[in-house]
Design a protein around this motif. Structure first.
Motif, PDB file in Angstrom:
ATOM      1  N   ARG A 271       7.636 -11.532  -2.402  1.00 18.68           N
ATOM      2  CA  ARG A 271       7.049 -10.443  -3.194  1.00 18.68           C
ATOM      3  C   ARG A 271       6.946 -10.800  -4.667  1.00 18.68           C
ATOM      4  N   ASP A 272       7.934 -11.504  -5.191  1.00 22.45           N
ATOM      5  CA  ASP A 272       7.945 -11.867  -6.611  1.00 22.45           C
ATOM      6  C   ASP A 272       7.395 -13.279  -6.850  1.00 22.45           C
ATOM      7  N   ALA A 273       6.752 -13.839  -5.814  1.00 22.38           N
ATOM      8  CA  ALA A 273       6.236 -15.207  -5.948  1.00 22.38           C
ATOM      9  C   ALA A 273       4.709 -15.256  -5.892  1.00 22.38           C
ATOM     10  N   VAL A 274       4.039 -14.112  -6.085  1.00 29.14           N
ATOM     11  CA  VAL A 274       2.573 -14.094  -6.059  1.00 29.14           C
ATOM     12  C   VAL A 274       2.043 -15.021  -7.153  1.00 29.14           C
TER      13      VAL A 274
ATOM     14  N   LEU B 159       9.068  -9.637   1.701  1.00 27.98           N
ATOM     15  CA  LEU B 159      10.060  -9.364   0.654  1.00 27.98           C
ATOM     16  C   LEU B 159      10.480 -10.644  -0.065  1.00 27.98           C
TER      17      LEU B 159
ATOM     18  N   LYS C 288       2.466 -18.275  -7.044  1.00 29.04           N
ATOM     19  CA  LYS C 288       3.231 -19.525  -6.981  1.00 29.04           C
ATOM     20  C   LYS C 288       2.814 -20.339  -5.754  1.00 29.04           C
TER      21      LYS C 288
ATOM     22  N   ASP D 293       3.274  -7.795   0.458  1.00 31.19           N
ATOM     23  CA  ASP D 293       3.593  -6.370   0.440  1.00 31.19           C
ATOM     24  C   ASP D 293       4.477  -6.030   1.637  1.00 31.19           C
TER      25      ASP D 293
END
Length: 471
Positions: free
Chosen positions: A404-407, A401, A409, A454
């Motif tokens: 999740r928004d750091a793919v 989690l 980076k 995920d």
């Protein structure tokens, strides 16, 4: 002390538990028996309610197994250590007992406890809450000036805790010179016990623990280092466990916590790792001597300590009913050892405690306890495996989690483990410890890229990028 934080909103830990088939709810007959037992415990005649015991636990805890009082005894000390007497509430073969054998131990999740016993007992009737008269097993451990135990006995009695103290406030009180009188000598006894542990070559990795805790804006993934008073308090429990093991060995029956010595090939691998990382290993030095002298802020030292955990593989329980068993040692403690100080939270402790109570009273071990000893190791191994799977699933979910928004980076990290095609890395921030595809040396500073995250699976895929550097 918390060293790294990162907030994660909206984690469904209940779903994680459901997937692992964790027993959350108690059957109605178990709850009914718990209410009856809490209202009418089997109280012993002996009375030590005048002893000003105190409990020391994390803030907000209510499942209080232990209460302590430390006094001077000549040039040594008298440690009085009361343990909740669960057998005063639980009838062998009854509904609560049967349920406990299915659960094995309390499970701790970030959002709730999954208790071994109904909360009517574990957080109320049997818990050593302040200003409540409770049945207890009272250990009396006499120590010499060095902190070594000279005698240890345990007996049933009534006790009354006078205060529920937290680690955080107690540490502040020690720093201010205003520790609770019942606990003030812990600052003397604790360090002396730690020195004795060093002398018997006890192995304490003492690395920060990765934990998930509730923060003001969601769940926080953190690395947490124990406070000094936590380490001192743990030594009181360890000291009692060593004394209990000695009593059980003399009794010819008991349930021991064991860890075999590491095989020579594992020792050779750990020594080779030290050489690779530039860590001195003097001739004849025990692994504990090397580990105790390392800097937990140095990435190469942390990488070595992670690898030194290989020395601690194979822990288990040994239940026996006739004679003195071989291979009874716990290699990480440097002595035979038993779990007897947390019966509200671990099934095995109730049985070990009963053996010690019977031996010290010169009485036969009750059949309900004696008959259970050989069966306990397999049951506890199964429930312990569930605890490990649950802990890992929670950490894996939160890590996924977080990222999740750091793919795509990249993050700085340190290599703390190596494999054939991957390494284990600890990110500088957030507090993530995971595998990454690629190759590097132990202790290297690296950059890792998040390729996938995920939380539903949960799955986290990291890959090394750029050039690894030795710190």
């Amino acid at each position: 002390m918390v060293t790294v934080r990162r907030t994660v909103p909206g984690v469904d830990f209940a779903q994680v538990r459901a997937e692992l088939h964790v027993r959350e709810e108690f059957p109605a007959e178990v709850l009914a028996e718990a209410r009856r037992a809490a209202a009418d415990p089997r109280l012993p005649e002996a009375d030590d309610t005048g002893l000003p015991l105190v409990t020391l636990d994390p803030e907000g805890s209510r499942d209080l197994d232990q209460a302590v009082h430390i006094a001077r005894d000549g040039d040594g000390y008298l440690v009085s250590y009361a343990i909740a007497d669960v057998a005063a509430f639980v009838t062998a073969g009854g509904p609560i007992d049967d349920e406990c054998w299915l659960r094995g131990q309390t499970l701790y999740c970030p959002d709730k406890r999954i208790p071994l016993h109904p909360t009517e007992l574990s957080e109320d009737g049997a818990s050593l809450l302040p200003e409540q008269v409770r049945p207890a097993a009272l250990w009396e451990l006499r120590l010499d000036a060095s902190g070594a135990v000279t005698s240890a006995t345990v007996r049933r009695t009534k006790v009354r805790s006078t205060a529920a103290l937290s680690y955080e406030q107690t540490q502040r009180d020690f720093a201010a010179g205003s520790a609770h009188p019942s606990l003030a000598l812990l600052a003397e006894v604790g360090p002396k016990r730690l020195r004795l542990a060093q002398q018997r070559h006890a192995i304490n990795l003492n690395l920060p623990e990765q934990v998930v805790e509730q923060g003001p804006h969601g769940w926080e993934l953190q690395y947490r280092t124990p406070l000094p008073c936590e380490l001192w308090n743990a030594e009181i429990s360890l000291m009692t466990g060593v004394a209990a093991a000695s009593i059980m060995l003399d009794a010819g029956a008991g349930i021991l916590r064991t860890l075999p010595p590491a095989p020579e090939e594992t020792l050779a691998e750990v020594r080779a790792t030290a050489l690779t990382l530039g860590i001195a290993w003097p001739d004849g030095a025990h692994p504990s001597d090397v580990i105790d002298g390392l800097d937990r802020e140095n990435p190469r030292h942390v990488a070595f300590i992670e690898q030194a955990a290989h020395l601690l593989r194979g822990a288990g329980y040994l239940g026996y009913t006739h004679g003195r068993p071989e291979d009874a040692v716990h290699a990480a403690i440097g002595a035979p050892y038993a779990h007897v100080t947390a019966p509200l939270r671990r099934l095995v402790d109730r049985y070990g405690l009963e053996v010690c109570l019977s031996a010290c009273a010169g009485q036969p071990i009750p059949a309900w306890a004696l008959d259970a000893l050989p069966r306990l190791p397999d049951v506890v191994a199964g429930t312990g495996a569930l605890e490990s799977r649950l802990d890992n699933a929670i950490i894996d979910t939160v890590e996924a989690l977080l990222l999740r928004d750091a793919v795509g980076k990249q993050f700085p990290a340190v290599v703390v483990g190596t494999g054939k095609d991957s390494v284990t890395v600890v990110l500088d921030e957030p507090a993530v410890r995971a595998k990454a595809e690629g190759g590097a040396r132990l202790g290297d500073s690296v950059q890792v890229r998040v390729d996938a995250a995920d939380p539903q699976k949960p799955e986290l895929q990291l890959e090394l990028v750029g050039h690894a550097q030795r710190r």
